[in-house]
Design a protein around this motif. Structure first.
Motif, PDB file in Angstrom:
ATOM      1  N   ARG A 114      42.000 -59.658 -32.221  1.00 11.67           N
ATOM      2  CA  ARG A 114      42.622 -58.910 -31.115  1.00 11.67           C
ATOM      3  C   ARG A 114      42.013 -57.508 -31.008  1.00 11.67           C
ATOM      4  O   ARG A 114      41.725 -57.020 -29.907  1.00 11.67           O
ATOM      5  CB  ARG A 114      44.133 -58.825 -31.380  1.00 11.67           C
ATOM      6  CG  ARG A 114      44.979 -58.041 -30.412  1.00 11.67           C
ATOM      7  CD  ARG A 114      45.214 -58.796 -29.129  1.00 11.67           C
ATOM      8  NE  ARG A 114      44.171 -58.457 -28.191  1.00 11.67           N
ATOM      9  CZ  ARG A 114      44.128 -57.321 -27.471  1.00 11.67           C
ATOM     10  NH1 ARG A 114      45.076 -56.441 -27.580  1.00 11.67           N
ATOM     11  NH2 ARG A 114      43.149 -57.082 -26.638  1.00 11.67           N
ATOM     12  N   GLU A 117      38.460 -57.773 -29.634  1.00 13.36           N
ATOM     13  CA  GLU A 117      38.510 -57.995 -28.190  1.00 13.36           C
ATOM     14  C   GLU A 117      38.799 -56.691 -27.454  1.00 13.36           C
ATOM     15  O   GLU A 117      38.144 -56.361 -26.448  1.00 13.36           O
ATOM     16  CB  GLU A 117      39.591 -59.031 -27.873  1.00 13.36           C
ATOM     17  CG  GLU A 117      39.764 -59.307 -26.388  1.00 13.36           C
ATOM     18  CD  GLU A 117      40.959 -60.200 -26.103  1.00 13.36           C
ATOM     19  OE1 GLU A 117      40.894 -60.974 -25.130  1.00 13.36           O
ATOM     20  OE2 GLU A 117      41.966 -60.109 -26.828  1.00 13.36           O
ATOM     21  N   GLU A 118      39.765 -55.932 -27.944  1.00 18.86           N
ATOM     22  CA  GLU A 118      40.127 -54.675 -27.281  1.00 18.86           C
ATOM     23  C   GLU A 118      38.993 -53.666 -27.369  1.00 18.86           C
ATOM     24  O   GLU A 118      38.774 -52.874 -26.438  1.00 18.86           O
ATOM     25  CB  GLU A 118      41.401 -54.096 -27.899  1.00 18.86           C
ATOM     26  CG  GLU A 118      42.055 -53.014 -27.079  1.00 18.86           C
ATOM     27  CD  GLU A 118      42.537 -53.494 -25.722  1.00 18.86           C
ATOM     28  OE1 GLU A 118      42.289 -52.792 -24.724  1.00 18.86           O
ATOM     29  OE2 GLU A 118      43.165 -54.579 -25.656  1.00 18.86           O
ATOM     30  N   SER A 150      50.532 -55.664 -27.973  1.00 17.59           N
ATOM     31  CA  SER A 150      50.410 -57.117 -28.062  1.00 17.59           C
ATOM     32  C   SER A 150      51.375 -57.692 -29.098  1.00 17.59           C
ATOM     33  O   SER A 150      51.755 -58.863 -29.015  1.00 17.59           O
ATOM     34  CB  SER A 150      48.968 -57.507 -28.409  1.00 17.59           C
ATOM     35  OG  SER A 150      48.614 -57.078 -29.710  1.00 17.59           O
ATOM     36  N   ARG A 156      48.887 -57.167 -23.607  1.00 18.23           N
ATOM     37  CA  ARG A 156      48.158 -55.912 -23.440  1.00 18.23           C
ATOM     38  C   ARG A 156      48.335 -55.455 -21.992  1.00 18.23           C
ATOM     39  O   ARG A 156      48.718 -56.245 -21.127  1.00 18.23           O
ATOM     40  CB  ARG A 156      46.674 -56.065 -23.774  1.00 18.23           C
ATOM     41  CG  ARG A 156      45.897 -56.911 -22.776  1.00 18.23           C
ATOM     42  CD  ARG A 156      44.412 -56.987 -23.132  1.00 18.23           C
ATOM     43  NE  ARG A 156      43.770 -55.684 -23.093  1.00 18.23           N
ATOM     44  CZ  ARG A 156      43.269 -55.120 -21.981  1.00 18.23           C
ATOM     45  NH1 ARG A 156      43.369 -55.736 -20.818  1.00 18.23           N
ATOM     46  NH2 ARG A 156      42.680 -53.943 -22.027  1.00 18.23           N
TER      47      ARG A 156
END
Length: 459
Positions: A114, A117-118, A150, A156
């Motif tokens: 996560r 990805e962010e 999240s 998000r």
């Protein structure tokens, strides 16, 4: 009151930066690492240096595990929420919060993915600056906040979401307000000043607006709750309420909303502030990012995203991040503690209910524990052969039973965000390094570091 050094401070001449940065060091040199000051008529025990704080928070962890009141936010929390709770309420909320954070991936591969990805979303927004000057504050806070969002909200937010931006602005403002000289003055004389209007009321309305946002999210979750498939922290809390009637979980309007606010706030502002100040320190010391780029290029390269398993192969990067946290000294006084019963400490009796300030700042700059305590020096965390060196005086997350709930998540975020950004970009200051000012704007409950602009160019 049996501690021997009761010192009345001349309040009218006092400012927060003097009280919480200069005074503890000067007073501890004269009176030792344990002394008493008075905030108005209330005695406060101050602990300075690694040994005294460790002896209290770790060796006598249970006795020093209470939470002291912060008057500027007491009207919002009233002892509810995991950060400001005490006794059985605190034990239940902390145990539950840790369990949920771990179930949603804290310290695991799922949350690492996560964050990765962010970080890519953040890189895209940096590219859009086209190497022009910009203030990184909300770029970083949006990315960092989306990680904790999240978990607590189950999603998000888009970086242009107006409600999200409003929340981050309120958070940034409240972080500044609680460290203003006026707030520090109010914390000392709240019993008198609470009857008068003034700047101390501002933070109440900021935090109340943030709580109302969470209240709306709670109602949304209640309307769509599936007990067999919890989506986020709020769902888990609602499910726990049904399982355990007549407990702290039933104080929904307080503990659910305020614990969520605690997690949301702490999970956003602390990491984003550390990243932002870290950028400033790296531009001030250009020899450091040069070595960082070399290690990132050698260990990770440019064909894949950084992963947390890379950290063990990157001692210099690890040392730099630790040193940024040490110098940032974000919560210099720690959140105040409280002794839970009459306590014998270093030959003195501290009565139950006495507020304690463990001065984390004096530990992070303890000359007995760091080679170069007053300078930004990654060598504070490196052995002579270049290996990373742990240090038990590294306590930016505090220590003992009240240690930060999200330490594992924050450490992962700092490593992955720093390495991902520096893998793709070089930080370019708008002035020569010697002219960059890194001194904090405010130093009270937390440190407010300078606002600045920079350019980011492809690496």
């Amino acid at each position: 009151f049996s501690l021997p050094w009761a010192i009345e401070l001349p309040v009218l001449k006092m400012c927060s930066s003097l009280l919480f940065c200069w005074f503890p060091v000067q007073l501890s040199e004269k009176y030792g690492p344990v002394f008493t000051v008075y905030f108005g008529s209330k005695p406060i025990v101050v602990l300075c240096g690694h040994e005294a704080v460790k002896e209290a928070l770790v060796d006598k962890a249970e006795e020093f595990s209470g939470r002291g009141i912060i008057p500027t936010v007491e009207n919002n929390f009233h002892g509810f929420g995991v950060v400001f709770a005490n006794g059985e309420r605190w034990r239940q909320l902390r145990r539950f919060s840790l369990t949920v954070l771990r179930n949603f991936g804290m310290g695991k591969k799922t949350i690492e993915e996560r964050i990765q990805e962010e970080a890519q979303f953040l890189l895209e927004t940096f590219k859009e600056t086209k190497a022009e000057p910009f203030d990184p504050t909300y770029f970083l806070s949006r990315a960092v906040s989306n990680i904790i969002c999240s978990i607590v909200f189950g999603n998000r937010f888009d970086y242009e979401d107006k409600e999200f931006l409003s929340l981050l602005q309120m958070m940034n403002e409240s972080f500044r307000e609680i460290s203003s000289p006026w707030s520090q003055f109010y914390d000392m004389y709240a019993s008198f000043l609470k009857y008068f209007p003034g700047p101390h009321t501002k933070i109440y309305y900021i935090l109340e607006n943030m709580r109302k946002f969470i209240e709306r999210r709670v109602k949304q979750n209640q309307a769509t709750l599936d007990p067999n498939s919890p989506r986020d922290f709020i769902d888990c809390f609602l499910i726990q309420m049904e399982k355990t009637p007549s407990t702290e979980y039933q104080s929904r309007d307080f503990n659910l909303e305020l614990t969520t606010l605690n997690l949301f706030f702490a999970g956003t502002e602390t990491v984003s502030s550390t990243l932002r100040y870290g950028f400033l320190l790296l531009m001030k010391h250009p020899e450091v990012p040069e070595k960082l780029h070399e290690e990132i290029d050698r260990v990770i390269g440019h064909n894949r995203a950084p992963a947390i398993e890379d950290r063990s192969q990157m001692p210099y990067t690890d040392a730099v991040i630790h040193e940024i946290q040490r110098v940032s000294d974000l919560i210099p006084m720690d959140v105040p503690h409280l002794v839970t019963r009459d306590t014998q400490f270093r030959g003195y009796t501290i009565p139950q209910g006495t507020k304690i300030y463990p001065m984390l700042s004096t530990i992070l700059r303890d000359p007995k524990k760091f080679k170069n305590p007053e300078s930004f020096s990654p060598e504070n965390f490196l052995e002579e052969n270049g290996r990373f060196q742990k240090n038990d005086a590294f306590v930016p997350f505090s220590s003992g039973k009240r240690i930060c709930l999200g330490e594992a998540l924050a450490r992962m975020e700092l490593f992955l965000f720093f390495t991902t950004i520096l893998q793709s970009f070089t930080l370019k200051p708008l002035m020569v390094p010697k002219d960059i000012d890194t001194k904090p704007l405010e130093s009270g409950f937390n440190k407010i570091h300078p606002v600045y602009q920079l350019c980011i160019v492809p690496h």
